[in-house]
Design an enzyme around this catalytic site. Structure first.
Site, PDB file in Angstrom:
ATOM      1  CE  LYS A  67     -14.218  -4.841   0.607  1.00 14.34           C
ATOM      2  NZ  LYS A  67     -15.299  -5.314   1.461  1.00 14.34           N
ATOM      3  CG  ASP A 103     -18.558  -6.524   0.749  1.00 14.33           C
ATOM      4  OD1 ASP A 103     -18.252  -7.638   1.219  1.00 14.33           O
ATOM      5  OD2 ASP A 103     -17.731  -5.605   0.579  1.00 14.33           O
ATOM      6  N   GLY A 129     -16.713   3.809   3.180  1.00 12.61           N
ATOM      7  CA  GLY A 129     -15.741   3.113   2.333  1.00 12.61           C
ATOM      8  C   GLY A 129     -16.418   2.005   1.544  1.00 12.61           C
ATOM      9  N   GLY A 130     -15.599   1.069   1.061  1.00 11.34           N
ATOM     10  CA  GLY A 130     -16.107   0.008   0.203  1.00 11.34           C
ATOM     11  C   GLY A 130     -17.172  -0.839   0.876  1.00 11.34           C
TER      12      GLY A 130
HETATM   13  P1  NAP Z   1     -12.281   1.302   3.683  1.00 11.42           P
HETATM   14  O1  NAP Z   1     -12.834   1.347   2.311  1.00 11.42           O
HETATM   15  O2  NAP Z   1     -10.841   1.523   3.904  1.00 11.42           O
HETATM   16  O3  NAP Z   1     -13.137   2.352   4.541  1.00 11.42           O
HETATM   17  C1  NAP Z   1     -12.752   2.636   5.864  1.00 11.42           C
HETATM   18  C2  NAP Z   1     -13.818   3.457   6.577  1.00 11.42           C
HETATM   19  O4  NAP Z   1     -13.405   3.582   7.954  1.00 11.42           O
HETATM   20  C3  NAP Z   1     -13.985   4.872   6.030  1.00 11.42           C
HETATM   21  O5  NAP Z   1     -15.316   5.269   6.187  1.00 11.42           O
HETATM   22  C4  NAP Z   1     -13.059   5.670   6.954  1.00 11.42           C
HETATM   23  O6  NAP Z   1     -13.415   7.027   7.101  1.00 11.42           O
HETATM   24  C5  NAP Z   1     -13.305   4.969   8.291  1.00 11.42           C
HETATM   25  N1  NAP Z   1     -12.178   5.191   9.218  1.00 11.42           N
HETATM   26  C6  NAP Z   1     -10.923   4.652   9.137  1.00 11.42           C
HETATM   27  N2  NAP Z   1     -10.157   5.094  10.177  1.00 11.42           N
HETATM   28  C7  NAP Z   1     -10.953   5.921  10.905  1.00 11.42           C
HETATM   29  C8  NAP Z   1     -10.747   6.692  12.082  1.00 11.42           C
HETATM   30  N3  NAP Z   1      -9.563   6.693  12.718  1.00 11.42           N
HETATM   31  N4  NAP Z   1     -11.770   7.428  12.563  1.00 11.42           N
HETATM   32  C9  NAP Z   1     -12.976   7.438  11.922  1.00 11.42           C
HETATM   33  N5  NAP Z   1     -13.248   6.726  10.794  1.00 11.42           N
HETATM   34  C10 NAP Z   1     -12.243   5.981  10.291  1.00 11.42           C
HETATM   35  O7  NAP Z   1     -12.592  -0.130   4.375  1.00 11.42           O
HETATM   36  P2  NAP Z   1     -13.782  -1.133   4.028  1.00 11.42           P
HETATM   37  O8  NAP Z   1     -13.360  -2.084   2.991  1.00 11.42           O
HETATM   38  O9  NAP Z   1     -15.017  -0.320   3.835  1.00 11.42           O
HETATM   39  O10 NAP Z   1     -13.885  -1.982   5.408  1.00 11.42           O
HETATM   40  C11 NAP Z   1     -14.429  -1.389   6.588  1.00 11.42           C
HETATM   41  C12 NAP Z   1     -14.550  -2.465   7.686  1.00 11.42           C
HETATM   42  O11 NAP Z   1     -15.527  -3.442   7.328  1.00 11.42           O
HETATM   43  C13 NAP Z   1     -13.257  -3.235   7.955  1.00 11.42           C
HETATM   44  O12 NAP Z   1     -13.143  -3.430   9.348  1.00 11.42           O
HETATM   45  C14 NAP Z   1     -13.485  -4.569   7.255  1.00 11.42           C
HETATM   46  O13 NAP Z   1     -12.744  -5.625   7.826  1.00 11.42           O
HETATM   47  C15 NAP Z   1     -14.971  -4.743   7.491  1.00 11.42           C
HETATM   48  N6  NAP Z   1     -15.612  -5.616   6.492  1.00 11.42           N
HETATM   49  C16 NAP Z   1     -16.214  -6.778   6.911  1.00 11.42           C
HETATM   50  C17 NAP Z   1     -16.870  -7.567   5.999  1.00 11.42           C
HETATM   51  C18 NAP Z   1     -17.549  -8.817   6.456  1.00 11.42           C
HETATM   52  O14 NAP Z   1     -17.882  -9.655   5.592  1.00 11.42           O
HETATM   53  N7  NAP Z   1     -17.806  -8.989   7.724  1.00 11.42           N
HETATM   54  C19 NAP Z   1     -16.915  -7.233   4.641  1.00 11.42           C
HETATM   55  C20 NAP Z   1     -16.285  -6.050   4.255  1.00 11.42           C
HETATM   56  C21 NAP Z   1     -15.630  -5.267   5.182  1.00 11.42           C
HETATM   57  P3  NAP Z   1     -12.803   8.172   6.123  1.00 11.42           P
HETATM   58  O15 NAP Z   1     -13.629   8.110   4.871  1.00 11.42           O
HETATM   59  O16 NAP Z   1     -12.956   9.405   6.898  1.00 11.42           O
HETATM   60  O17 NAP Z   1     -11.353   7.794   5.875  1.00 11.42           O
END
Ligand code: NAP
Length: 299
Positions: A67, A103, A129-130
């Site tokens: 994102k 979002d 994250g995003g």
């Molecule tokens: P992203 O940009 O890849 O961000 C991932 C986040 O998770 C970062 O803050 C990362 O921390 C953290 N993380 C990943 N692995 C980790 C670990 N082992 N220990 C601690 N923190 C960890 O992903 P995103 O797009 O923000 O999505 C995040 C989640 O939201 C996903 O599960 C996605 O499916 C969900 N989501 C749902 C909706 C919905 O409509 N329901 C919409 C959007 C997203 P670091 O910065 O330290 O790497």
């Protein structure tokens, strides 16, 4: 007239309910189009996006982990994406790609549908994250006091800078930032009215999430007691993640990310087609797909 094409891009993407949800909405609206899922690793993002542009896709959603990187590949950035500093929806118009964010508005709509008024509430958001950007943007607009907790504290600081006092739209928004291992996280959690998991932690709990999904764990500090008055939201949808299981065991109201998924998807659909989607059809398609995944993983 060629069949129009839409997609979701991400890594992992196999778990995504967006194809089932959007295909159901397109059918219900009588639009001759198809919506697919395309797994793109970070190093494949640029070439993958160019392929979608060349093949005449009308639009696509962007999910984990692209994102923020998506800004490098669009021709224009809409105000919604610029404010959140994350792109989850791209409109392709005559080969020109425009990045949007749904979002934030999807999270606002989901809170409303769940009957949650967060004005003046203290909120702790795990992740930077995003998706966390959309959630923090929404909460600030609704008047919450936000603390962001993230493993990589510098990313949380950047989020706070982008959405904080320097932001022309959000004004003086004091986002507090904590590293995930900071001892101040536990007291912050216990003072809060709303806890949101916007990390990928818990995603690999989904049988279909694939091997590169985040750990099966929870972002909560080990053994932390949550107060029953705390409302707990996990953006991961359709399953009782360890985060939601712990919240339920502590007597908290726990909510998954399904309604946010439906609401952000409905907004993307409006952008792409100019047509009002049937959100009940979208929600039912997600629930049907989740029931199928459960049946498959049980057999
Ligand atoms: P992203 O940009 O890849 O961000 C991932 C986040 O998770 C970062 O803050 C990362 O921390 C953290 N993380 C990943 N692995 C980790 C670990 N082992 N220990 C601690 N923190 C960890 O992903 P995103 O797009 O923000 O999505 C995040 C989640 O939201 C996903 O599960 C996605 O499916 C969900 N989501 C749902 C909706 C919905 O409509 N329901 C919409 C959007 C997203 P670091 O910065 O330290 O790497």
């Amino acid at each position: 007239m060629p069949r129009e094409r839409f997609a979701v891009i991400g890594d992992p993407v196999e778990h995504s309910l967006s194809p089932a949800m959007h295909n159901a909405a397109l059918r219900a609206a009588g639009i001759d189009a198809g919506y697919g899922a395309l797994r793109l690793a970070p190093h494949e993002l640029g070439a993958g996006v160019e392929r979608l542009r060349r093949r005449g896709y009308r639009g696509f959603n962007v999910t984990v982990p692209h994102k923020e990187a998506m800004f490098d590949y669009v021709d224009r950035v809409a105000r919604s994406a610029a404010e959140v500093a994350a792109i989850n929806t791209v409109i392709c118009n005559g080969g020109v790609l425009e990045g949007h964010n749904t979002d934030s508005s999807g999270f606002v709509a989901a809170l409303e549908l769940h009957g949650l008024d967060v004005q003046g509430a203290k909120a702790v958001v795990f992740g930077a994250g995003g998706a966390a950007r959309g959630v923090v943007h929404a909460l600030l607009q609704l008047g919450s006091q936000v603390t962001v907790v993230n493993r990589t504290v510098e990313k949380a600081r950047k989020l706070a800078r982008d959405l904080g006092p320097a932001s022309p739209v959000l004004g003086p928004a004091p986002v507090v930032v904590l590293a995930a291992d900071d001892p101040a996280v536990t007291p912050a959690i216990q003072r809060t009215q709303l806890l949101v998991n916007a990390t990928t932690l818990g995603m690999s709990h989904l049988a279909s999430a694939g091997p590169s999904a985040g750990d099966a764990g929870s972002p909560l500090p080990p053994g932390v007691d949550l107060l029953p008055r705390t409302v707990v939201v996990d953006l991961i949808y359709g399953r009782q993640t360890p985060f939601l299981q712990h919240a339920a065991a502590c007597g908290c109201r726990s909510i998954d990310g399904l309604e946010m998924l439906v609401q952000q998807g409905a907004e993307s659909f409006r952008f792409w087609t100019g047509v009002e989607p049937d959100v009940d059809v979208m929600r039912e398609a997600c629930l049907r797909e989740l029931a199928e995944v459960r049946t498959c993983s049980a057999s």
